[in-house]
Design a protein around this motif. Structure first.
Motif, PDB file in Angstrom:
ATOM      1  N   GLU A 108      -8.010   1.026   9.587  1.00 33.20           N
ATOM      2  CA  GLU A 108      -7.976   2.228  10.127  1.00 33.20           C
ATOM      3  C   GLU A 108      -8.354   3.037   8.586  1.00 33.20           C
ATOM      4  O   GLU A 108      -8.381   2.949   7.759  1.00 33.20           O
ATOM      5  N   LEU A 109      -8.878   4.619   9.589  1.00 35.22           N
ATOM      6  CA  LEU A 109      -9.772   5.251   8.908  1.00 35.22           C
ATOM      7  C   LEU A 109      -9.183   6.445   8.238  1.00 35.22           C
ATOM      8  O   LEU A 109      -8.033   7.018   9.451  1.00 35.22           O
ATOM      9  N   LYS A 110      -8.824   7.218   7.078  1.00 38.92           N
ATOM     10  CA  LYS A 110      -8.389   8.341   6.659  1.00 38.92           C
ATOM     11  C   LYS A 110      -9.615   9.514   6.502  1.00 38.92           C
ATOM     12  O   LYS A 110     -10.146   9.018   5.731  1.00 38.92           O
ATOM     13  N   VAL A 111     -10.400   9.939   7.119  1.00 41.71           N
ATOM     14  CA  VAL A 111     -11.432  11.328   6.846  1.00 41.71           C
ATOM     15  C   VAL A 111     -10.907  12.418   6.386  1.00 41.71           C
ATOM     16  O   VAL A 111     -10.358  13.376   7.235  1.00 41.71           O
ATOM     17  N   TYR A 112     -11.311  13.215   5.673  1.00 48.21           N
ATOM     18  CA  TYR A 112     -10.744  14.629   4.573  1.00 48.21           C
ATOM     19  C   TYR A 112     -12.136  15.534   4.731  1.00 48.21           C
ATOM     20  O   TYR A 112     -13.074  14.906   4.115  1.00 48.21           O
ATOM     21  N   GLN A 113     -12.011  16.431   4.720  1.00 49.67           N
ATOM     22  CA  GLN A 113     -13.247  17.515   4.528  1.00 49.67           C
ATOM     23  C   GLN A 113     -13.741  18.054   3.202  1.00 49.67           C
ATOM     24  O   GLN A 113     -14.363  18.039   2.886  1.00 49.67           O
ATOM     25  N   GLY A 114     -12.646  17.580   2.146  1.00 48.72           N
ATOM     26  CA  GLY A 114     -12.865  17.541   0.807  1.00 48.72           C
ATOM     27  C   GLY A 114     -12.323  15.852   0.176  1.00 48.72           C
ATOM     28  O   GLY A 114     -12.959  15.233   0.513  1.00 48.72           O
ATOM     29  N   ALA A 115     -11.538  16.506  -1.062  1.00 48.69           N
ATOM     30  CA  ALA A 115     -11.830  14.518  -2.323  1.00 48.69           C
ATOM     31  C   ALA A 115     -10.455  14.114  -1.727  1.00 48.69           C
ATOM     32  O   ALA A 115      -9.480  14.629  -0.271  1.00 48.69           O
ATOM     33  N   ILE A 116     -10.607  13.119  -1.433  1.00 46.83           N
ATOM     34  CA  ILE A 116      -9.542  12.259  -0.994  1.00 46.83           C
ATOM     35  C   ILE A 116      -8.352  12.284  -1.956  1.00 46.83           C
ATOM     36  O   ILE A 116      -8.844  12.160  -2.969  1.00 46.83           O
ATOM     37  N   PRO A 117      -7.205  12.597  -1.182  1.00 47.96           N
ATOM     38  CA  PRO A 117      -5.905  12.833  -1.547  1.00 47.96           C
ATOM     39  C   PRO A 117      -5.219  11.328  -2.261  1.00 47.96           C
ATOM     40  O   PRO A 117      -5.524  10.060  -2.300  1.00 47.96           O
ATOM     41  N   ASN A 118      -4.443  11.481  -4.167  1.00 42.53           N
ATOM     42  CA  ASN A 118      -3.890  10.368  -3.516  1.00 42.53           C
ATOM     43  C   ASN A 118      -2.544   9.793  -3.041  1.00 42.53           C
ATOM     44  O   ASN A 118      -1.925   8.726  -3.318  1.00 42.53           O
ATOM     45  N   VAL A 119      -2.686  10.488  -2.333  1.00 44.24           N
ATOM     46  CA  VAL A 119      -0.817  10.472  -1.173  1.00 44.24           C
ATOM     47  C   VAL A 119      -1.146  10.456   0.471  1.00 44.24           C
ATOM     48  O   VAL A 119      -2.280  11.218   0.663  1.00 44.24           O
ATOM     49  N   VAL A 120      -1.417   9.381   1.024  1.00 45.41           N
ATOM     50  CA  VAL A 120      -2.409   9.200   2.455  1.00 45.41           C
ATOM     51  C   VAL A 120      -0.538   8.472   3.418  1.00 45.41           C
ATOM     52  O   VAL A 120       0.489   8.473   2.833  1.00 45.41           O
ATOM     53  N   ARG A 121      -0.814   9.581   4.274  1.00 48.70           N
ATOM     54  CA  ARG A 121       0.020   8.932   5.552  1.00 48.70           C
ATOM     55  C   ARG A 121       0.145   7.737   6.204  1.00 48.70           C
ATOM     56  O   ARG A 121      -1.366   7.853   7.216  1.00 48.70           O
ATOM     57  N   LEU A 122       0.801   7.386   6.773  1.00 49.53           N
ATOM     58  CA  LEU A 122       0.230   6.296   7.824  1.00 49.53           C
ATOM     59  C   LEU A 122       1.609   5.978   8.690  1.00 49.53           C
ATOM     60  O   LEU A 122       3.110   6.728   8.455  1.00 49.53           O
ATOM     61  N   THR A 123       1.407   6.310  10.077  1.00 51.82           N
ATOM     62  CA  THR A 123       2.510   5.722  11.325  1.00 51.82           C
ATOM     63  C   THR A 123       2.782   4.604  11.257  1.00 51.82           C
ATOM     64  O   THR A 123       2.609   4.117  10.811  1.00 51.82           O
ATOM     65  N   ASP A 124       3.768   5.085  12.404  1.00 47.23           N
ATOM     66  CA  ASP A 124       4.689   2.892  12.320  1.00 47.23           C
ATOM     67  C   ASP A 124       3.564   2.183  12.892  1.00 47.23           C
ATOM     68  O   ASP A 124       4.064   1.470  12.524  1.00 47.23           O
ATOM     69  N   SER A 125       2.398   2.255  13.826  1.00 47.41           N
ATOM     70  CA  SER A 125       2.008   1.172  14.033  1.00 47.41           C
ATOM     71  C   SER A 125       0.980   1.232  12.916  1.00 47.41           C
ATOM     72  O   SER A 125       0.924  -0.207  13.342  1.00 47.41           O
ATOM     73  N   GLU A 126       0.837   2.302  12.063  1.00 53.95           N
ATOM     74  CA  GLU A 126       0.031   1.650  11.252  1.00 53.95           C
ATOM     75  C   GLU A 126       0.960   0.708  10.200  1.00 53.95           C
ATOM     76  O   GLU A 126       0.163  -0.624   9.458  1.00 53.95           O
ATOM     77  N   VAL A 127       1.197   1.331   9.832  1.00 55.82           N
ATOM     78  CA  VAL A 127       2.166   0.416   8.920  1.00 55.82           C
ATOM     79  C   VAL A 127       2.656  -1.065   9.746  1.00 55.82           C
ATOM     80  O   VAL A 127       2.437  -2.254   8.696  1.00 55.82           O
ATOM     81  N   GLN A 128       3.446  -1.549  10.964  1.00 54.40           N
ATOM     82  CA  GLN A 128       3.130  -3.004  11.601  1.00 54.40           C
ATOM     83  C   GLN A 128       1.875  -3.818  11.619  1.00 54.40           C
ATOM     84  O   GLN A 128       2.236  -4.884  11.023  1.00 54.40           O
ATOM     85  N   ARG A 129       0.391  -2.894  11.286  1.00 53.03           N
ATOM     86  CA  ARG A 129      -0.498  -3.611  11.558  1.00 53.03           C
ATOM     87  C   ARG A 129      -1.157  -4.045  10.038  1.00 53.03           C
ATOM     88  O   ARG A 129      -0.898  -5.192  10.145  1.00 53.03           O
ATOM     89  N   ALA A 130      -0.389  -3.374   9.134  1.00 53.89           N
ATOM     90  CA  ALA A 130      -0.698  -3.148   7.355  1.00 53.89           C
ATOM     91  C   ALA A 130       0.494  -4.544   7.041  1.00 53.89           C
ATOM     92  O   ALA A 130      -0.027  -5.840   6.721  1.00 53.89           O
ATOM     93  N   LEU A 131       1.730  -4.733   7.778  1.00 58.64           N
ATOM     94  CA  LEU A 131       2.404  -5.857   7.707  1.00 58.64           C
ATOM     95  C   LEU A 131       2.170  -7.153   8.091  1.00 58.64           C
ATOM     96  O   LEU A 131       2.227  -8.162   7.708  1.00 58.64           O
ATOM     97  N   ASN A 132       1.811  -7.531   9.224  1.00 63.28           N
ATOM     98  CA  ASN A 132       1.146  -8.157  10.194  1.00 63.28           C
ATOM     99  C   ASN A 132      -0.190  -8.788   9.908  1.00 63.28           C
ATOM    100  O   ASN A 132      -0.059  -9.877  10.638  1.00 63.28           O
ATOM    101  N   THR A 133      -0.953  -8.052   9.227  1.00 64.47           N
ATOM    102  CA  THR A 133      -2.346  -8.803   9.349  1.00 64.47           C
ATOM    103  C   THR A 133      -3.148  -8.914   8.441  1.00 64.47           C
ATOM    104  O   THR A 133      -2.737  -7.429   7.484  1.00 64.47           O
ATOM    105  N   GLU A 134      -3.087 -10.241   7.643  1.00 65.46           N
ATOM    106  CA  GLU A 134      -4.178 -10.117   6.384  1.00 65.46           C
ATOM    107  C   GLU A 134      -5.202  -9.109   6.692  1.00 65.46           C
ATOM    108  O   GLU A 134      -5.551  -8.408   5.199  1.00 65.46           O
TER     109      GLU A 134
END
Length: 623
Positions: A526-552
């Motif tokens: 899952e890519l999060k691309v930023y024009q500036g510096a990488i932030p310390n807080v990122v946002r995940l959508t529900d489907s991304e959370v489910q993928r993270a939970l169910n895929t090692e």
């Protein structure tokens, strides 16, 4: 004085005591103590109320205590607040402290007595170092001074920390201001090396001063620098094989029921430790693998634990239960001072010899810690595998054979620049990887300087009327789309992971998958691309959370600084983000802690910037 005396009357009484006992410090201190307690009771108890002392303002109280010789009775005579320190007399006779009187802490703060500082401790050590031989009192002063410095080392300024490199340190060869001096946490190694090398002896367990090793410019010798000589010649002893697991379980039960902090300090799981082999190797010796120990390549010890071989070596069976040998060897597996564990091990071993094996007692905190360790190890292994496979895919430092297509909005497509330059993306084809193998960063903020944030309050500055705010010229228009920004990020990720389009499929067009790409090993990214510096807080959508939970094999890939004019581009790859990062649910899921999470990081630069900064010549070009 009758009734409740006013603060001003108590001050006059102190002045009378000073006059009466000017030459008798002990009697003066005894007479002054009840007056200090009475004065402390005159300070209002409300929060932040240390501004008045009864009928006196703070300024009047400070002035009264600071007149003449001062109104603080100490063992060295009468002193002003500026000449004494508060708290226990950790510096012994090297500094003057306020009398030890319960309930008077607020009084000393009100009249301006300060607590001992980092600089005080450093200066005291320099004074103690004038003695070629240390008596027990001076050793204790040194120990307490180092403890104070250790507490303040992380917050001390860089200049203070750098100034410690020539500070005297007490060693097995006396005081040393020249380096190298060895800092050895393992007690057995320290004792064995002390005969022929300058080994730091801070007065207590070296492990409690780990954060002073670098500022003092000491050379750390760790267990990883040591190998057992002729370990293949060690033999198994049936009796020891029976006693050892019993002793381990006895120790586990003892610490679990009586010393939870020590139990949690074990750095390997108990079940793993029980399974360690125990072997006897007469003449047990260790080979040093360190540049500072070329002339002292081997050492004799009584016991040693080899983590890589999961083996407990003993010179003889008798060493297993001795605190100084077997106990200290086992204590090396704990992240606390060795003495506590070595003594407990001696008892656990004795009970094991008698045939006693305690029932297994596993605290909930230990179960959680073991599970966390398992996850961390698995996460680290996945990052290591990803790094090695990426390097292999890129081949011998050349990367993919074909050039990345020029991404719209990058420099190659810019022609006419307006008066205010348009904001454009970096051109991946012009970048080189500064660290082709990637860097695994763990547990510390590792963002570039441009992304760092500080919570320190800056000192107020005086305004400059001659320097008014100028009209801002603003920033140029964005000359790229969000999709083009993400495409640049995908190009950079493909390169560091050695993936062509066929090996890493872009699936951003597929909704509700919970990832932006999948490779030929069925790993999701899952890519999060930023024009500036990488932030310390990122946002995940529900489907991304489910993928993270169910895929090692789910990787959160953060790409920063893809717009020209920002800092150098960076790719940061995290495993198990829902465990590593802090979850902040707000409809969608926000994860914080990017800078302190274990991550595989790649940095980029242009050839020109790399040459200007003198970067290593083996950096890889994206071509």
């Amino acid at each position: 004085m009758h009734g409740d005396p006013r603060a001003s009357e108590l001050i006059r009484a102190l002045e009378d005591v000073r006059t009466a006992y000017e030459d008798d410090a002990t009697a003066a201190e005894e007479a002054a103590v009840p007056l200090y307690q009475a004065l402390a009771q005159q300070i209002p108890s409300s929060t932040g109320a240390e501004r008045v002392l009864g009928d006196l303002s703070r300024a009047d109280a400070m002035a009264a205590f600071g007149r003449g010789q001062g109104l603080i009775a100490t063992k060295s005579g009468w002193r002003r607040p500026s000449l004494v320190l508060s708290g226990p007399p950790i510096f012994g006779t090297y500094r003057t402290f306020v009398p030890a009187v319960s309930g008077t802490e607020r009084l000393w703060r009100l009249v301006g007595v300060r607590a001992p500082s980092f600089d005080d401790a450093r200066d005291v050590i320099r004074e103690v170092a004038k003695n070629e031989v240390l008596n027990p009192g001076q050793r204790l002063v040194m120990l307490e001074s180092l403890r104070l410095m250790s507490k303040g080392a992380d917050s001390a300024s860089g200049l203070r920390r750098r100034n410690l490199s020539r500070t005297p340190v007490w060693t097995s060869q006396g005081w040393k201001t020249q380096r190298p001096v060895l800092a050895v946490i393992n007690i057995q190694l320290a004792e064995a090396l002390a005969e022929t090398a300058a080994v730091w002896k801070p007065g207590g367990d070296v492990g409690q001063f780990e954060n002073l090793i670098a500022p003092f410019a000491l050379t750390r010798l760790a267990e990883s620098d040591v190998r057992v000589v002729a370990g293949e010649n060690a033999f198994e002893d049936d009796w020891l094989t029976e006693v050892f697991p019993r002793a381990v379980r006895n120790l586990q039960a003892d610490l679990s029921m009586n010393d939870e902090g020590a139990e949690q300090a074990l750095t390997v799981p108990w079940d793993e430790l029980v399974g360690y082999k125990i072997r006897v190797l007469p003449g047990l010796s260790l080979r040093m693998n360190h540049s500072q120990l070329k002339d002292r390549s081997t050492l004799r010890v009584g016991a040693w634990i080899d983590l890589s071989a999961r083996t407990f070596y003993l010179e003889s069976a008798a060493e297993g239960g001795r605190a100084a040998t077997g106990g200290n060897a086992l204590a090396s597996l704990f992240s606390i001072e060795a003495r506590r564990i070595a003594q407990a091990w001696m008892v656990a071993w004795s009970d094991g010899v008698d045939g006693h094996r305690a029932e297994t007692v596993t605290l909930a905190s230990r179960l959680a810690a073991d599970e966390a360790a398992r996850r961390e190890t698995a996460s680290g292994n996945r990052l290591d595998n990803l790094r090695h496979q990426a390097r292999a895919k890129r081949g011998s430092g050349r990367g993919p054979t074909s050039k990345f297509p020029t991404v719209a909005g990058s420099r190659a497509e810019q022609h006419d620049r307006p008066a205010l330059p348009a904001r454009i993306l970096v051109d991946p084809s012009t970048l080189i990887i500064l660290n082709p193998d990637g860097t695994i960063r763990d547990g510390r903020e590792t963002a570039t300087d441009s992304s760092r944030r500080t919570e320190k309050t800056a000192a107020l500055k005086s305004p400059d009327p001659r320097n008014p705010k100028q009209k801002s010229v603003g920033r140029g228009p964005v000359n790229y789309t969000p999709e083009e920004r993400e495409s640049v990020g995908m190009a950079l990720v493909r390169h560091v992971l050695g993936g062509e389009e066929a090996g890493m499929v872009d699936i951003r067009n597929q909704h509700n998958v919970g990832a932006d790409a999948i490779d030929d090993l069925q790993r999701f990214f899952e890519l999060k691309v930023y024009q500036g510096a990488i932030p310390n807080v990122v946002r995940l959508t529900d489907s991304e959370v489910q993928r993270a939970l169910n895929t090692e094999d789910f990787f959160l890939v953060l790409v920063g600084n893809v717009e020209q004019g920002t800092d150098q581009p960076e790719v940061r790859i995290l495993t198990d983000p829902l465990t590593q990062l802090s979850v902040e649910p707000t409809g969608t899921i926000y994860l914080s802690g990017v800078y302190t999470a274990r991550a595989l990081v790649y940095s980029f630069s242009t050839p020109q910037r790399s040459a200007d900064k003198g970067q290593a010549p083996d950096a890889e070009s994206i071509s």
